[in-house]
Scaffold this motif. Structure first.
Motif, short mmCIF file in Angstrom:
data_model
loop_
_atom_site.label_atom_id
_atom_site.label_comp_id
_atom_site.label_asym_id
_atom_site.label_seq_id
_atom_site.Cartn_x
_atom_site.Cartn_y
_atom_site.Cartn_z
N ALA A 80 35.87 -12.57 23.76
CA ALA A 80 34.77 -13.44 24.19
C ALA A 80 34.99 -13.88 25.63
N LEU A 81 36.24 -14.20 25.97
CA LEU A 81 36.52 -14.64 27.33
C LEU A 81 36.34 -13.51 28.32
N ASP A 82 36.64 -12.27 27.88
CA ASP A 82 36.42 -11.11 28.74
C ASP A 82 34.95 -10.99 29.13
N ARG A 83 34.11 -11.23 28.11
CA ARG A 83 32.68 -11.00 28.31
C ARG A 83 31.99 -12.17 28.98
N MET A 84 32.71 -13.26 29.09
CA MET A 84 32.06 -14.46 29.60
C MET A 84 31.69 -14.27 31.07
N PRO A 85 30.46 -14.56 31.45
CA PRO A 85 30.04 -14.32 32.83
C PRO A 85 30.87 -15.13 33.82
N GLN A 106 38.81 -28.48 35.94
CA GLN A 106 37.51 -29.04 35.60
C GLN A 106 36.58 -27.92 35.11
N THR A 107 36.60 -26.79 35.84
CA THR A 107 35.79 -25.66 35.44
C THR A 107 36.16 -25.19 34.04
N ALA A 108 37.45 -25.11 33.84
CA ALA A 108 37.91 -24.65 32.53
C ALA A 108 37.37 -25.58 31.43
N ARG A 109 37.47 -26.89 31.70
CA ARG A 109 37.10 -27.85 30.68
C ARG A 109 35.58 -27.88 30.45
N ARG A 110 34.83 -27.81 31.56
CA ARG A 110 33.39 -28.02 31.42
C ARG A 110 32.62 -26.74 31.21
N ILE A 111 33.15 -25.61 31.62
CA ILE A 111 32.42 -24.35 31.48
C ILE A 111 33.09 -23.44 30.44
N VAL A 126 35.67 -23.71 28.23
CA VAL A 126 35.91 -24.16 26.85
C VAL A 126 34.62 -24.27 26.04
N PRO A 127 33.58 -24.93 26.57
CA PRO A 127 32.35 -25.00 25.77
C PRO A 127 31.78 -23.62 25.45
N LEU A 128 31.91 -22.69 26.43
CA LEU A 128 31.37 -21.35 26.18
C LEU A 128 32.17 -20.64 25.09
N ALA A 129 33.46 -20.91 25.03
CA ALA A 129 34.32 -20.20 24.08
C ALA A 129 34.35 -20.87 22.73
N LEU A 130 33.84 -22.08 22.67
CA LEU A 130 33.99 -22.87 21.45
C LEU A 130 33.40 -22.22 20.19
#
Lengths: 558, 353
Positions: free
Chosen positions: A168-173, A189-194, A196-200
């Motif tokens: 999933a992380l590979d495919r994440m834009p 901050q990016t990791a936390r706000r973008i 993580v929510p995308l991977a959740l």
């Protein structure tokens, strides 16, 4: 012009699938609702839910499944992120090794961990005593405990979660993260706000996969829980098959497992269904790896430490006992012995028949399963017959049937006319194909989405039948996916224990059952030799298949 | 639903019970004793193979098979080793489904042979040496089975972990809280040896003794062959039950294990063998069964396997305690046959597995 056989064949496939699933589950339900005289009754369920020897295992199993699920996420998420999104050294190697750890059958892993962490004779405990001077009757680790069992199950379950998360992380834009940093956000901050929510959603799906694995596993609890003096649901169901056999209670005990699995799969489908927004859209740039800086060293150390649990330590223990007279002693050049190897291959008369059965069944299941999955995936993807949705449902339905439950169901279904298959390899073949079909279907189904129908339409317009198009156009395009699916089923069949342990007879013993048998009599040396051989065969097959599809891969046609 | 063959059904159908080890009704004169003739050997070779279901330790069973194959080349033995209770269950399940894989069967739970005999699942065959050299208590009057092996189910300990003077001397010693977390024991749901021993111990010591034992966080393994191996590994200090022959064999190999014959008496375990009535390879079965009861084969059991023998000419090993010097508990296979389900249920209640 040849007659188009597509329709009858497709209908036959549907009927076959229906029979494969409806028959065992149907008998399971019927038998669970029947008393000894054949009358309808709920007494079996009443007996179960009022009996502490059944309720306790149910509670234990839920505790195990929840814990495993949490632990797997805690381990897999950071590891997946490190591998997929950072500049950690050896990222590719780590990814390959985590996948490779899946080759280890969980029950072999459990046996290996017994060698490592049995409270007194375990190699790690011995080592710790040597280092710390801990007294002889104290132990650092006790694998024969609830925590021990949870740990071992997690070792061989987190890779599933890891694969989901890493993919999933590979495919994440990458653009989303880029945008975030352009707007001034710091890396974390990016990791936390973008990120993580995308991977959740994926992580949630992973948690459910882990929960299901832990819920339905038979081998590890059989090896670790029983010596510790407790049962899980699967070992309890299995024990109901021991003398005096109580198939009606076993059937009834299987129903909660079945219902729970179906509910969880629904939940998983909902979680994964939301994943859409993470991958939706046109082409994105490859995500930008995050620079770890001075953390690169500690990161790779952490990854290797995690890998030691399912991989390095267990295999070291297996090699040690394969060449040792007593498993609890470290082999030295003076004590090394080929005794176990000789015994396993020259004296043990079950080895060769079991190897033959296993190889035969794995090849047949893989071939038949891949073929069946291909057909179904084709029908569903191209909406080739009416009611193709039913087919898709049937092909994924076995996911909801735990191996041990399917074993019980198949036993009930095929020990009576018209198909008295018990005692033949056929019943095992049916079991293995049924168990592996959902995963095979999902793999090939997603592969079909990558092939645009216009290629097939061209073939159809030139007068080829549906089946011929499938054989001449689609199948070659899907070659690597088919080979991957074949391998997948082959490997999964070799390591399958839970259905086989219910369905085997002396003439149809497979390697996994033989290892389990040897475990019960404590013949650790032979187990180590057989387990290592099993893993070696699997590895060779995968390597060979990888060479086969090393040719250029099919690219999405769009 | 098809009817299940359970011990209870079989027993309900049978009227006769009585005292003595092999209390089954005598159905007229026993069949004549059979020699190993060249004709039998020829017929066995024609079949070329047979399956032997046994619960004797795997390594020993394969050695026995090898010795037989060396003596009669051309007849291959397929050893099906599992716990006696597992084999019993499997044979029942296979027969119910008309699968006849088993040729010769040996069980460490003598009750099994009684049940099979009553269900007419055994074929009569009396090897010459059984008729000549086996005492009446060790052969079925109808020639359906005879004691292929005898062993005991003693207590034992690891000599590196327990000093001689601290070792338990009796079953009463064994439930001392000082053994908390240090005991390993096998399971009557798997092992015929343990099933037999559990009946004898629950009869003579009472279930209260088992309840005390269960409080000591006992490590529960399956086969009676495993506790001795756990001792040798040093995984546990004391074994509450297990096969005497396995401990003896490990001792011979120099492992730090020592046997205790408890003062209350040691459970006696007789392991009879018989030929299945529906054996797919009847001649090979007879040849093997006859050979396995010969002095030569019985002596092999003793010398290589540290078993005991019912054969009058077989000689005890000098390094083992003389059989006649050991106080043994009385064996009651007919009671085991009757109470097996209840014994297992009680055990499950006490030990949770």
């Amino acid at each position: 012009m040849t007659r188009d056989l597509s329709r009858p064949i497709l209908l036959a496939v549907s009927a076959l699938l229906a029979a494969m699933i409806v028959l065992p589950v149907g008998w399971l339900l019927v038998v669970s609702l029947t008393d000894k005289e054949g009358g309808a009754t709920l007494a079996n369920f009443v007996a179960l839910f009022t009996d502490p020897t059944f309720v306790d295992p149910l509670v234990t199993t839920l505790i195990i499944a929840c814990s495993v699920s949490v632990i797997c996420c805690l381990v897999a998420a950071p590891l997946g992120w490190l591998v997929a999104r950072t500049d950690m050294p050896l990222a590719r190697t780590v990814r390959t090794l985590v996948m490779a750890s899946l080759v280890t059958p969980p029950f072999v892993g459990a046996i290996a961990w017994e060698m490592l962490a049995a409270p007194n004779s375990g190699l790690l405990n011995q080592l710790w005593r040597l280092v710390s001077g801990m007294p002889a009757d104290e132990a650092l680790f006790d694998i024969y405990s609830l925590t021990g069992l949870i740990f071992v199950i997690s070792c061989y379950t987190f890779p599933y979660v890891f694969i989901l998360v890493a993919n999933a992380l590979d495919r994440m834009p990458g653009e989303l993260e880029d945008a975030s940093s352009m707007l001034g956000a710091k890396t974390w901050q990016t990791a936390r706000r973008i990120t993580v929510p995308l991977a959740l959603p994926t992580l949630l799906a992973g948690a459910l996969v882990a929960f299901l694995q832990a819920l339905n596993l038979f081998g590890s609890p059989a090896i670790l829980a029983i010596p510790a003096g407790f049962h899980t649901l699967t070992t309890r169901i299995w024990s109901l098959f021991q003398f005096p056999p109580k198939p009606e209670l076993a059937a009834a005990a299987s129903v909660p497992l079945l219902v729970l699995t179906i509910l969880l799969l629904r939940a998983q489908a909902m979680a994964l269904g939301r994943r859409g927004y993470a991958v939706l859209g046109g082409k994105y740039g490859a995500p930008r790896p995050i620079r770890l800086g001075w953390l690169r060293g500690p990161a790779v150390a952490l990854a290797l430490f995690i890998l030691a649990m399912p991989l390095f330590l267990p295999y070291a223990a297996l090699f040690n006992s394969a060449f040792s007279r007593v498993a609890s002693r470290i082999v030295t050049p003076e004590t090394i012995t080929l005794h176990n190897v000789r015994f396993t291959f020259l004296e043990l008369s079950s080895t060769m028949p079991a190897l033959k059965n296993t190889f035969l069944l794995a090849t047949a299941s893989a071939t038949l399963g891949a073929l069946l999955a291909l057909l179904i995936a084709y029908i569903v993807a191209r909406k080739a017959v009416r009611g193709h949705r039913v087919l898709a449902f049937l092909a994924t339905a076995p996911l909801a049937i735990p191996g041990i439950v399917l074993g019980v169901g198949l036993f009930l279904a095929y020990t009576r006319p018209p198909l008295a298959l018990y005692g033949t390899l056929w019943i095992l073949l049916i079991a293995f194909v049924t168990i592996e079909l959902p995963a095979a279907y999902q793999q090939l189904g997603s592969a079909f989405h990558a092939v645009h129908p216009e290629l097939e339409e061209a073939g159809r317009m030139l007068g080829a039948t549906q089946l011929r198009t499938l054989a001449d156009i689609t199948a070659p395009l899907l070659r690597s996916a088919v080979i991957a699916t074949w391998c997948f089923i082959f490997v999964a069949t070799i390591r399958e224990l839970s259905a086989a342990v219910i369905l085997f007879t002396s003439e149809t013993k497979v390697l996994s059952v033989l290892i389990f048998d040897l475990k019960e009599s404590g013949d650790v040396g032979a187990i180590a030799v057989l387990s290592l051989s099993m893993v070696a065969i699997t590895t060779v097959v995968i390597a060979a298949a990888n060479r086969l599809h090393a040719r250029p891969q099919v690219r999405p046609a769009t | 639903m098809t009817r299940k063959l359970t011990r209870r059904h079989v027993l309900a159908a049978s009227v006769a019970t009585g005292a003595g080890a092999f209390a089954t009704p005598v159905r007229g004169a026993p069949p004549e004793a059979q020699k190993i003739t060249p004709a039998l050997i020829e017929a066995a070779k024609k079949e070329g193979k047979f399956s032997w279901y046994t619960s004797v330790d795997l390594a020993l069973s394969e050695k026995v098979a090898n010795a037989f194959e060396a003596k009669y080349p051309g007849v291959k033995v397929k050893v099906e080793r599992s716990g006696a209770e597992r084999n019993y269950q499997r044979i029942g399940q296979e027969y119910q489904n008309k699968i006849y894989n088993c040729d010769v069967v040996n069980s460490s739970d003598a009750a099994h042979l009684i049940v099979w005999k009553r269900a007419s699942m055994l074929a009569p065959f009396v090897p010459e040496e059984v008729a000549q050299y086996f005492p009446a208590a060790h052969r079925d009057p109808d020639g359906m089975f005879a004691s292929w092996r005898i062993t005991l189910c003693p207590v034992a300990y690891n000599t590196k972990l327990v000093k001689v003077e601290e070792a338990p001397k009796s079953y009463a010693d064994l439930v001392d809280p000082k053994w908390m977390g240090k005991i390993v024991k096998a399971h009557p749901g798997y092992s015929g040896t343990i099933m037999t021993a559990t009946q004898q111990l629950s009869r003579d010591l009472g279930w209260a003794w088992f309840e005390k034992l269960a409080k000591l966080k006992v490590m529960q393994v399956q086969s009676a062959t495993e506790p001795p191996k756990k001792l040798a590994q040093g995984e546990r200090a004391v074994m509450a039950d297990g096969g005497e022959y396995i401990v003896e064999e490990l001792k011979t190999r120099g492992e730090p294990v020592e046997i205790v014959y408890p003062t209350e008496g040691t459970p006696l375990i007789t392991g009879p063998s018989g030929i299945m009535a529906r054996a797919p390879n009847p001649n090979a079965s007879r040849l093997f069964h006859a050979w396995s009861m010969t002095r030569e084969a019985q002596q092999l059991n003793i010398d290589v396997g540290a078993l005991r023998s019912a054969h009058a000419l077989a000689k005890d090993r000098p390094d083992m305690k003389k059989f006649s010097d050991i106080k043994t508990l009385r064996e009651e296979p007919d009671v085991v046959a009757d109470q097996a389900d209840a014994l297992k249920a009680q055990y499950l209640k006490i030990f949770k597995v």
